[in-house]
Write an enzyme that holds these catalytic residues in place. Structure first.
Site, mmCIF file in Angstrom:
data_model
loop_
_atom_site.group_PDB
_atom_site.id
_atom_site.type_symbol
_atom_site.label_atom_id
_atom_site.label_comp_id
_atom_site.label_asym_id
_atom_site.label_seq_id
_atom_site.Cartn_x
_atom_site.Cartn_y
_atom_site.Cartn_z
ATOM 1 N N ASP A 28 34.992 46.324 51.982
ATOM 2 C CA ASP A 28 35.205 44.896 52.179
ATOM 3 C C ASP A 28 36.711 44.672 52.363
ATOM 4 O O ASP A 28 37.526 45.559 52.074
ATOM 5 C CB ASP A 28 34.676 44.147 50.956
ATOM 6 C CG ASP A 28 34.857 42.649 51.060
ATOM 7 O OD1 ASP A 28 34.727 42.099 52.161
ATOM 8 O OD2 ASP A 28 35.145 42.022 50.019
ATOM 9 N N LEU A 29 37.080 43.479 52.811
ATOM 10 C CA LEU A 29 38.490 43.209 53.085
ATOM 11 C C LEU A 29 39.114 42.318 52.012
ATOM 12 O O LEU A 29 39.844 42.794 51.145
ATOM 13 C CB LEU A 29 38.633 42.579 54.474
ATOM 14 C CG LEU A 29 40.031 42.518 55.083
ATOM 15 C CD1 LEU A 29 40.681 43.880 55.141
ATOM 16 C CD2 LEU A 29 39.955 41.921 56.487
ATOM 17 N N ASP A 30 38.823 41.031 52.038
ATOM 18 C CA ASP A 30 39.422 40.096 51.070
ATOM 19 C C ASP A 30 38.919 40.382 49.660
ATOM 20 O O ASP A 30 37.719 40.459 49.410
ATOM 21 C CB ASP A 30 39.083 38.664 51.466
ATOM 22 C CG ASP A 30 39.721 38.256 52.777
ATOM 23 O OD1 ASP A 30 40.920 37.951 52.782
ATOM 24 O OD2 ASP A 30 39.017 38.272 53.803
ATOM 25 N N ASP A 204 33.902 43.085 46.397
ATOM 26 C CA ASP A 204 34.120 42.243 45.220
ATOM 27 C C ASP A 204 33.196 41.039 45.134
ATOM 28 O O ASP A 204 33.021 40.466 44.067
ATOM 29 C CB ASP A 204 35.564 41.725 45.210
ATOM 30 C CG ASP A 204 35.811 40.708 46.314
ATOM 31 O OD1 ASP A 204 35.503 41.011 47.492
ATOM 32 O OD2 ASP A 204 36.279 39.596 46.011
#
Length: 255
Positions: A28-30, A204
């Site tokens: 995932d990124l953010d 997250d």
């Protein structure tokens, strides 16, 4: 009076570095590779992040993909063009390792949702609207007092249009139905260079749970980033710094 409580949240251990296993990493990124910022545009490219993604691609023979709610253009901007394989907008858009693109056709309801969200933003300063073509996002991190009314509006539009409701961290999104992060992970795992490896999903948000589950179904596991909560993940890292340090350790172990 005895209070009723839910089952205890099982403790999650730190993930291993895997010096020898053939693993495939889905990130995932953010909140995972990049800190969550006050606005989507505030997240910028970072030399350390770009470097570790490039190094992972080399030591894992290309078995690395970013799976995010952001568009592919935003993924490339933040990842410094180091993510060859990527899936954006919660699985609705996917770029294979060979660069070929697959994208869902936008639901007609997305344009309606964007217009409604923009009307809402006019009356609620601090609210940000994202038009991702196949989805509409309403960010209220800078206007937390609007959360209840923003979510109520999104639910109303979802019923009206048939769009899928996708809640996140201080954001509500209405997306074209038909895909999620778990389906994106499974699609990557059916193709080279990912096929036959052990999938590991790192994320997250609640939107990452589908990908955690997909990783388990395919013989791998998930890594939750952030505070403990009930999750399909098997392991946990406490924050973005811990994620980057772990990824760097994987690179070093395979160099």
């Amino acid at each position: 009076m005895t209070l009723s409580v839910g089952p205890p949240i099982r403790p999650l251990t730190a993930p291993p570095v895997h010096p020898t296993d053939a693993i495939a990493l889905f990130l995932d990124l953010d909140g995972t590779l990049a800190p969550v910022a006050s606005t989507p545009d505030a997240v910028m490219a970072d030399d350390r992040r770009t470097s570790v993604l490039g190094a992972l691609g080399r030591v894992l023979a290309g078995r690395v993909a970013v799976i995010s709610g952001r568009t592919l253009e935003e993924i490339d901007r933040i990842a410094g063009d180091a993510a060859l394989a990527a899936s954006g907008v919660h699985g609705l858009v996917r770029r294979r390792h060979d660069g070929s693109l697959l994208a869902a056709l936008p639901s007609p309801g997305v344009a309606h949702a964007v217009a409604a969200f923009r009307g809402f933003a006019i009356d609620h300063p601090g609210v940000i609207v994202e038009d991702k073509a196949v989805s509409a996002g309403l960010h209220y991190r800078q206007s937390p007092g609007t959360e209840d009314v923003a979510r109520a509006l999104a639910r109303e539009i979802a019923v009206e249009t048939g769009l899928e409701l996708q809640p996140g961290h201080m954001v509500i999104e209405l997306k074209t139905p038909g895909a999620d992060k778990g389906q994106a992970l499974a699609a990557f795992m059916a193709e080279p260079p990912f096929a036959g490896a052990t999938p590991i999903m790192v994320g997250d948000d609640l939107t990452d749970e589908a990908a955690f589950q997909a990783a388990v179904w395919l013989g791998g596991y998930g890594v939750l980033v952030g505070p403990m909560r009930d999750s399909a993940a098997r392991h946990r890292l406490k924050d973005v710094e811990a994620v980057l340090t772990w990824l760097e350790a994987i690179v070093e172990a395979r160099a």
